[in-house]
Design a protein around this motif. Structure first.
Motif, PDB file in Angstrom:
ATOM      1  N   VAL A 154      -1.807  -1.486  12.231  1.00  0.00           N
ATOM      2  CA  VAL A 154      -2.774  -1.242  11.154  1.00  0.00           C
ATOM      3  C   VAL A 154      -2.797  -2.421  10.190  1.00  0.00           C
ATOM      4  O   VAL A 154      -1.747  -2.926   9.783  1.00  0.00           O
ATOM      5  CB  VAL A 154      -2.433   0.050  10.376  1.00  0.00           C
ATOM      6  N   LYS A 155      -4.016  -2.839   9.838  1.00  0.00           N
ATOM      7  CA  LYS A 155      -4.195  -3.896   8.839  1.00  0.00           C
ATOM      8  C   LYS A 155      -5.224  -3.419   7.821  1.00  0.00           C
ATOM      9  O   LYS A 155      -6.290  -2.919   8.189  1.00  0.00           O
ATOM     10  CB  LYS A 155      -4.676  -5.188   9.504  1.00  0.00           C
ATOM     11  N   VAL A 156      -4.903  -3.538   6.523  1.00  0.00           N
ATOM     12  CA  VAL A 156      -5.830  -3.127   5.467  1.00  0.00           C
ATOM     13  C   VAL A 156      -6.107  -4.306   4.538  1.00  0.00           C
ATOM     14  O   VAL A 156      -5.251  -5.159   4.327  1.00  0.00           O
ATOM     15  CB  VAL A 156      -5.261  -1.936   4.654  1.00  0.00           C
ATOM     16  N   TRP A 157      -7.323  -4.345   4.019  1.00  0.00           N
ATOM     17  CA  TRP A 157      -7.689  -5.357   3.032  1.00  0.00           C
ATOM     18  C   TRP A 157      -8.876  -4.860   2.225  1.00  0.00           C
ATOM     19  O   TRP A 157      -9.514  -3.860   2.572  1.00  0.00           O
ATOM     20  CB  TRP A 157      -7.996  -6.700   3.688  1.00  0.00           C
ATOM     21  N   GLY A 158      -9.161  -5.560   1.127  1.00  0.00           N
ATOM     22  CA  GLY A 158     -10.255  -5.158   0.257  1.00  0.00           C
ATOM     23  C   GLY A 158     -11.153  -6.332  -0.091  1.00  0.00           C
ATOM     24  O   GLY A 158     -10.745  -7.486  -0.021  1.00  0.00           O
ATOM     25  N   HIS A 159     -12.394  -6.008  -0.461  1.00  0.00           N
ATOM     26  CA  HIS A 159     -13.373  -7.036  -0.847  1.00  0.00           C
ATOM     27  C   HIS A 159     -14.149  -6.532  -2.054  1.00  0.00           C
ATOM     28  O   HIS A 159     -14.766  -5.465  -2.004  1.00  0.00           O
ATOM     29  CB  HIS A 159     -14.323  -7.338   0.309  1.00  0.00           C
ATOM     30  N   LEU A 160     -14.124  -7.277  -3.146  1.00  0.00           N
ATOM     31  CA  LEU A 160     -14.816  -6.884  -4.362  1.00  0.00           C
ATOM     32  C   LEU A 160     -16.323  -6.983  -4.158  1.00  0.00           C
ATOM     33  O   LEU A 160     -16.858  -8.064  -3.922  1.00  0.00           O
ATOM     34  CB  LEU A 160     -14.386  -7.774  -5.534  1.00  0.00           C
ATOM     35  N   GLN A 161     -17.014  -5.842  -4.245  1.00  0.00           N
ATOM     36  CA  GLN A 161     -18.459  -5.806  -4.042  1.00  0.00           C
ATOM     37  C   GLN A 161     -19.214  -6.169  -5.317  1.00  0.00           C
ATOM     38  O   GLN A 161     -20.154  -6.938  -5.307  1.00  0.00           O
ATOM     39  CB  GLN A 161     -18.884  -4.406  -3.594  1.00  0.00           C
ATOM     40  N   SER A 162     -18.817  -5.547  -6.419  1.00  0.00           N
ATOM     41  CA  SER A 162     -19.436  -5.803  -7.718  1.00  0.00           C
ATOM     42  C   SER A 162     -18.453  -5.348  -8.777  1.00  0.00           C
ATOM     43  O   SER A 162     -17.340  -4.924  -8.462  1.00  0.00           O
ATOM     44  CB  SER A 162     -20.763  -5.036  -7.840  1.00  0.00           C
TER      45      SER A 162
END
Length: 334
Positions: free
Chosen positions: A209-217
């Motif tokens: 499992v790999k998790v990450w995030g990306h700032l949308q606004s």
């Protein structure tokens, strides 16, 4: 002459129902046995013909007009003469099915290069030992005739296919053989396949499992959870807030196969970026037993990794700048 050919074709079609019969074994779980037949149009040459046989999620056998050989992982368990006879039967069935497609296209006033013909049949066994079978005929993924084994009746799904259904229903022997195939042969085959395919069915590979995030606004982040390298195929993946609140996913890929036989899936959600909230990806898979795999998204760690990469890029650019400066200086002196 056309009527004689059609009757002969139908008897050959029944060969497919009598394949793969071995000694029965008793299992007390839910299982399925499926067979997929497809004839893909080819405007240049003859259509591509293939049969695939499954027990649960495992593909156990296949046949195609490319090799015209029945291929199966079960061959080591049965004598060679059986496979030779079975291959000859499937070669005859191939010719019968291709004639059948011509008949269907002539009734529907279609050319052979327009549609993909499909035949889906199989049966299921639930944990209580109850069985159910089905047989469907389709074009381009849409059913055009369904066989009702209880009434021994072919039911048209469209107005255009009523003539074909009537043709099937004229000879009750065809329906009786299909009923026998779904209720007797198919269920016996479930036990036989389970006996010889136990290794593949029992194989379990835990997921990575790999998790990450990306700032949308401002105030909104999209979180991603990639689950990969697991086997068997069934898996449940979901995002949780603070370990207890399920966050419904708004984007989920299909479960996709890897070349090594394992699978992968990606699930993402949009969440508000608030202090105090934590998010984790929860994975349930048979390889984990009664445990659930929880992988927490750590934005601070992610930002530190980003900063480290950014710093490394800056140093690389500075180094390249120094090299370019020295090169130009040396060129000027020369």
């Amino acid at each position: 002459m056309k009527t004689i050919l059609t009757r002969t074709m139908f008897w050959r079609l029944q060969i497919f129902q009598a394949c793969f019969l071995f000694l029965p074994t008793v299992y007390a779980e839910s299982h399925s046995h499926r067979r997929y037949l497809s004839i893909i149009p080819n405007p240049i040459g003859s259509p591509a013909y293939s049969i695939k046989v499954y027990i649960d999620h495992v593909e156990l056998a296949s046949y195609s007009d490319e090799t015209r050989i029945f291929q199966s992982s079960l061959k080591g368990n049965v004598n060679a003469e059986y496979w030779i006879d079975l291959t000859l039967n499937l070669q005859n069935a191939e010719l019968a099915h291709k004639h059948h497609v011509k008949f269907v296209n002539s009734v529907l006033n279609q050319t052979h290069g327009e549609n993909v013909y499909q035949q889906m049949s199989g049966c299921t066994m639930d944990g209580d030992g109850k069985y159910d079978g089905y047989l469907k005929f389709a074009q381009n993924g849409k059913d055009f005739i369904v066989f009702d084994k209880d009434q021994i009746l072919y039911i048209p799904m469209t107005f255009q296919t009523q003539v074909i259904a009537q043709h099937y229903n004229k000879n009750t022997a065809y329906g009786s053989r299909n009923k026998y195939g779904l209720e007797i042969l198919c269920t016996e085959q479930i036990h036989s396949y389970l006996k010889y395919a136990s290794f593949e069915l029992e194989k379990k590979v835990p997921p990575e499992v790999k998790v990450w995030g990306h700032l949308q606004s401002d105030g909104v982040t999209r979180l991603y959870c990639l689950v990969y390298g697991f086997y068997p195929r069934p898996v449940d993946v979901k995002w949780m807030r603070n370990g207890t609140d399920h966050v419904p996913s708004d984007e989920m890929t299909p479960i996709l196969p890897h070349p090594d036989g394992t699978y992968q899936i990606r699930v993402s959600v949009e969440v508000p970026t608030r202090k105090g909230d934590t998010y984790s990806c929860h994975v349930d898979h048979s390889s984990l037993g009664n445990e659930t795999l929880n992988v927490k998204w750590e934005p601070k760690k992610e930002r530190m990794q980003f900063v480290a990469v950014a710093v490394a890029v800056v140093f690389i650019l500075i180094g390249l700048g120094i090299l370019i400066y020295k090169f130009r200086l040396q060129t000027t002196e020369d």
